[in-house]
Write an enzyme that holds these catalytic residues in place. Structure first.
Site, PDB file in Angstrom:
ATOM      1  N   TYR A 172      11.149  -3.072  -1.033  1.00  0.00           N
ATOM      2  CA  TYR A 172      11.212  -3.629  -2.231  1.00  0.00           C
ATOM      3  C   TYR A 172       9.944  -4.252  -2.482  1.00  0.00           C
ATOM      4  O   TYR A 172       8.975  -4.403  -1.545  1.00  0.00           O
ATOM      5  CB  TYR A 172      12.320  -4.930  -2.144  1.00  0.00           C
ATOM      6  CG  TYR A 172      12.021  -5.744  -1.259  1.00  0.00           C
ATOM      7  CD1 TYR A 172      12.080  -5.729   0.109  1.00  0.00           C
ATOM      8  CD2 TYR A 172      11.669  -7.093  -1.763  1.00  0.00           C
ATOM      9  CE1 TYR A 172      11.861  -6.946   0.985  1.00  0.00           C
ATOM     10  CE2 TYR A 172      11.387  -8.204  -0.732  1.00  0.00           C
ATOM     11  CZ  TYR A 172      11.268  -8.203   0.396  1.00  0.00           C
ATOM     12  OH  TYR A 172      11.424  -9.086   1.470  1.00  0.00           O
TER      13      TYR A 172
ATOM     14  N   ARG B 295       1.033  -1.330  -2.427  1.00  0.00           N
ATOM     15  CA  ARG B 295       2.072  -1.602  -1.316  1.00  0.00           C
ATOM     16  C   ARG B 295       3.423  -0.846  -1.191  1.00  0.00           C
ATOM     17  O   ARG B 295       3.756  -0.440  -0.093  1.00  0.00           O
ATOM     18  CB  ARG B 295       2.247  -3.199  -1.044  1.00  0.00           C
ATOM     19  CG  ARG B 295       2.837  -3.489   0.294  1.00  0.00           C
ATOM     20  CD  ARG B 295       2.983  -4.994   0.664  1.00  0.00           C
ATOM     21  NE  ARG B 295       3.747  -5.734  -0.406  1.00  0.00           N
ATOM     22  CZ  ARG B 295       3.898  -6.811  -0.326  1.00  0.00           C
ATOM     23  NH1 ARG B 295       3.404  -7.741   0.518  1.00  0.00           N
ATOM     24  NH2 ARG B 295       4.635  -7.489  -1.393  1.00  0.00           N
TER      25      ARG B 295
ATOM     26  N   ARG C 119      27.721   9.105   4.033  1.00  0.00           N
ATOM     27  CA  ARG C 119      27.033   8.396   5.178  1.00  0.00           C
ATOM     28  C   ARG C 119      26.907   9.276   6.307  1.00  0.00           C
ATOM     29  O   ARG C 119      27.851   9.867   6.913  1.00  0.00           O
ATOM     30  CB  ARG C 119      28.267   7.122   5.377  1.00  0.00           C
ATOM     31  CG  ARG C 119      27.443   6.278   6.553  1.00  0.00           C
ATOM     32  CD  ARG C 119      28.456   5.368   7.199  1.00  0.00           C
ATOM     33  NE  ARG C 119      27.719   4.326   7.942  1.00  0.00           N
ATOM     34  CZ  ARG C 119      27.558   4.491   9.015  1.00  0.00           C
ATOM     35  NH1 ARG C 119      28.177   5.505   9.769  1.00  0.00           N
ATOM     36  NH2 ARG C 119      26.780   3.547   9.886  1.00  0.00           N
TER      37      ARG C 119
ATOM     38  N   HIS D  61      23.584   9.275   9.461  1.00  0.00           N
ATOM     39  CA  HIS D  61      22.346   8.486   9.724  1.00  0.00           C
ATOM     40  C   HIS D  61      21.046   9.185   9.300  1.00  0.00           C
ATOM     41  O   HIS D  61      19.900   8.652   8.972  1.00  0.00           O
ATOM     42  CB  HIS D  61      22.148   8.029  11.510  1.00  0.00           C
ATOM     43  CG  HIS D  61      23.179   6.999  11.769  1.00  0.00           C
ATOM     44  ND1 HIS D  61      24.632   7.092  11.710  1.00  0.00           N
ATOM     45  CD2 HIS D  61      23.034   5.779  12.013  1.00  0.00           C
ATOM     46  CE1 HIS D  61      25.057   5.945  11.890  1.00  0.00           C
ATOM     47  NE2 HIS D  61      24.351   4.964  12.379  1.00  0.00           N
TER      48      HIS D  61
ATOM     49  N   LYS E 265       7.556  -3.165   3.782  1.00  0.00           N
ATOM     50  CA  LYS E 265       8.564  -4.346   3.186  1.00  0.00           C
ATOM     51  C   LYS E 265      10.013  -3.646   2.707  1.00  0.00           C
ATOM     52  O   LYS E 265      10.297  -3.167   1.769  1.00  0.00           O
ATOM     53  CB  LYS E 265       7.745  -4.688   1.848  1.00  0.00           C
ATOM     54  CG  LYS E 265       8.308  -5.924   1.240  1.00  0.00           C
ATOM     55  CD  LYS E 265       7.452  -6.435   0.352  1.00  0.00           C
ATOM     56  CE  LYS E 265       7.938  -7.616  -0.632  1.00  0.00           C
ATOM     57  NZ  LYS E 265       8.291  -8.864   0.420  1.00  0.00           N
TER      58      LYS E 265
ATOM     59  N   GLU F 251       4.484 -15.244  10.973  1.00  0.00           N
ATOM     60  CA  GLU F 251       4.727 -15.309   9.400  1.00  0.00           C
ATOM     61  C   GLU F 251       5.932 -16.421   9.435  1.00  0.00           C
ATOM     62  O   GLU F 251       6.697 -16.301  10.201  1.00  0.00           O
ATOM     63  CB  GLU F 251       4.612 -14.096   8.785  1.00  0.00           C
ATOM     64  CG  GLU F 251       5.730 -13.236   9.161  1.00  0.00           C
ATOM     65  CD  GLU F 251       5.741 -12.033   8.263  1.00  0.00           C
ATOM     66  OE1 GLU F 251       5.290 -11.843   7.402  1.00  0.00           O
ATOM     67  OE2 GLU F 251       6.159 -10.900   8.995  1.00  0.00           O
TER      68      GLU F 251
ATOM     69  N   LEU G   5       3.908  -9.021   7.768  1.00  0.00           N
ATOM     70  CA  LEU G   5       3.796  -8.304   6.609  1.00  0.00           C
ATOM     71  C   LEU G   5       2.414  -8.735   5.908  1.00  0.00           C
ATOM     72  O   LEU G   5       2.179  -9.717   5.805  1.00  0.00           O
ATOM     73  CB  LEU G   5       4.811  -8.758   5.426  1.00  0.00           C
ATOM     74  CG  LEU G   5       4.828  -7.994   3.834  1.00  0.00           C
ATOM     75  CD1 LEU G   5       5.495  -6.395   4.238  1.00  0.00           C
ATOM     76  CD2 LEU G   5       5.643  -8.839   2.966  1.00  0.00           C
TER      77      LEU G   5
HETATM   78  N1  PDD Z   1       8.555 -12.178   0.736  1.00  0.00           N
HETATM   79  N2  PDD Z   1       6.147 -11.999   4.926  1.00  0.00           N
HETATM   80  C1  PDD Z   1       7.253 -11.979   4.504  1.00  0.00           C
HETATM   81  C2  PDD Z   1       8.282 -11.632   5.634  1.00  0.00           C
HETATM   82  C3  PDD Z   1       7.751 -11.729   3.397  1.00  0.00           C
HETATM   83  O1  PDD Z   1       9.281 -11.612   2.981  1.00  0.00           O
HETATM   84  C4  PDD Z   1       7.006 -12.009   2.293  1.00  0.00           C
HETATM   85  C5  PDD Z   1       7.404 -12.021   0.835  1.00  0.00           C
HETATM   86  C6  PDD Z   1       5.550 -12.490   2.515  1.00  0.00           C
HETATM   87  C7  PDD Z   1       4.392 -12.613   1.484  1.00  0.00           C
HETATM   88  O2  PDD Z   1       4.050 -11.516   0.657  1.00  0.00           O
HETATM   89  P1  PDD Z   1       3.600 -11.400  -0.624  1.00  0.00           P
HETATM   90  O3  PDD Z   1       2.502 -12.321  -0.770  1.00  0.00           O
HETATM   91  O4  PDD Z   1       3.305 -10.072  -0.916  1.00  0.00           O
HETATM   92  O5  PDD Z   1       4.743 -11.866  -1.496  1.00  0.00           O
HETATM   93  C8  PDD Z   1       5.224 -12.185   3.840  1.00  0.00           C
HETATM   94  C9  PDD Z   1       9.107 -12.160  -0.814  1.00  0.00           C
HETATM   95  C10 PDD Z   1       8.546 -13.071  -1.989  1.00  0.00           C
HETATM   96  C11 PDD Z   1      10.787 -12.018  -0.864  1.00  0.00           C
HETATM   97  O6  PDD Z   1      11.198 -11.629   0.183  1.00  0.00           O
HETATM   98  O7  PDD Z   1      11.126 -12.687  -1.576  1.00  0.00           O
END
Ligand code: PDD
Length: 287
Positions: free
Chosen positions: A33, A52, A100, A102, A149, A182, A207
């Site tokens: 996403y 990304r 379904r 895996h 992501k 993070e 991330l």
């Molecule tokens: N989250 N680290 C994690 C684990 C995240 O889920 C996110 C963003 C970031 C920051 O990434 P960016 O600057 O590209 O938004 C870092 C989004 C906003 C969410 O899950 O809603």
């Protein structure tokens, strides 16, 4: 006006936006996403977010659901149909619908795509900036590929919930050596006693946030020294300032961690300077 979502080729009322029970995103979290901010009628840093997305899809060997140009068109349509000028859009691509199993489904299974948009009043973010947020620290218990992501966010959900139950708004992951990783949905930064901005390198274990990447451009433009360098929980607790970044809110000050004040317990000056300069420097794509 009712909200509109885009689901696999159709613009539908938000309340009727459905995916199949055998969608692999639903059954296996087999999808990725992006979240992008919309401000003053433009999309912030769209190119970097789509780059990304491309990386995430390649890492998981999921095809693009459509050409990049068409995707930008659909994103704009969703924002226009929802009359969003301040807020965000959410975009999710999964490996599609299949019985379904895996292992990957048969060649030619179409990826699923969903795009939704939400209005966020600038005053909501302004209030958070003025007051600052509280955070807790938690041990990182996620898988090794958090650089992708993916929609597999259960540990992040549990960490945020724990933060909420402790009266905080973010949970900050700490690795087994006591180093800061993070946030549950944000990147973490600190300003040290010399005014240097530190954030963990993004080669592995976090991330690579798009806001993080653009913020580096912003800091260098402002003449703020920046170092991609690990720092410990203890160093963070003694920092002059701590802030978090994410596309939804750009840069938010953290004024308390695990019940202890950070700096003078008020939003810091470096955080504020960066936030104010960010929008001007970020890429802006008109809706
Ligand atoms: N989250 N680290 C994690 C684990 C995240 O889920 C996110 C963003 C970031 C920051 O990434 P960016 O600057 O590209 O938004 C870092 C989004 C906003 C969410 O899950 O809603």
């Amino acid at each position: 006006m009712s909200r509109i979502a885009y689901v696999n080729g159709a613009y539908v009322p938000h309340g009727d936006a459905m995916i199949h029970v055998e969608d692999r995103g639903y059954q296996f979290a087999d999808g990725v996403y992006e979240v992008c901010q919309v401000r003053e009628g433009v999309i912030v840093d769209l190119s970097r977010h789509l780059d990304r997305l491309d990386r995430s899809l390649k890492e998981l060997r999921i095809d693009w659901p459509m050409h990049r140009g068409s995707l930008i068109h659909v994103i704009r349509q969703v924002l226009r149909r929802n009359r969003i000028t301040e807020g965000m859009f959410y975009l999710q691509v999964t490996r599609g619908v299949a019985p379904r199993d895996h292992v990957f489904p048969a060649e030619g299974t179409r990826p699923s795509i969903v795009i939704t948009a939400k209005r966020i009043a600038p005053s909501v973010i302004a209030a958070k900036n003025a007051k600052g947020l509280k955070a807790i620290t938690v041990t990182d218990n996620r898988w090794d590929r958090v650089d992708i992501k993916t929609v597999g966010l259960l540990p992040n959900v549990l960490a945020r919930q724990e933060a909420k139950e402790k009266g905080a708004q973010e949970a900050i992951y700490i690795d087994c050596e006591g180093k800061v990783k993070e946030g549950a949905a944000t990147n973490v930064w600190m300003v040290d006693k010399d005014g240097v901005l530190l954030t963990r390198p993004a080669e592995h274990g976090i991330l690579r946030g798009i806001t993080r990447t653009t913020l580096m451009d912003v800091a260098s433009r402002l003449g703020v020294e920046i170092r991609e360098q690990e720092f410990s929980r203890d160093e963070m607790m003694n920092a002059r300032e701590v802030f978090i970044t994410a596309a939804t809110s750009i840069c938010l000050p953290i004024v308390e961690i695990d019940g202890k004040p950070i700096g003078n317990a008020h939003p810091g000056i470096v955080t504020q300077k960066i936030r104010e300069a960010f929008f001007e420097i970020a890429e802006k794509t008109p809706i």
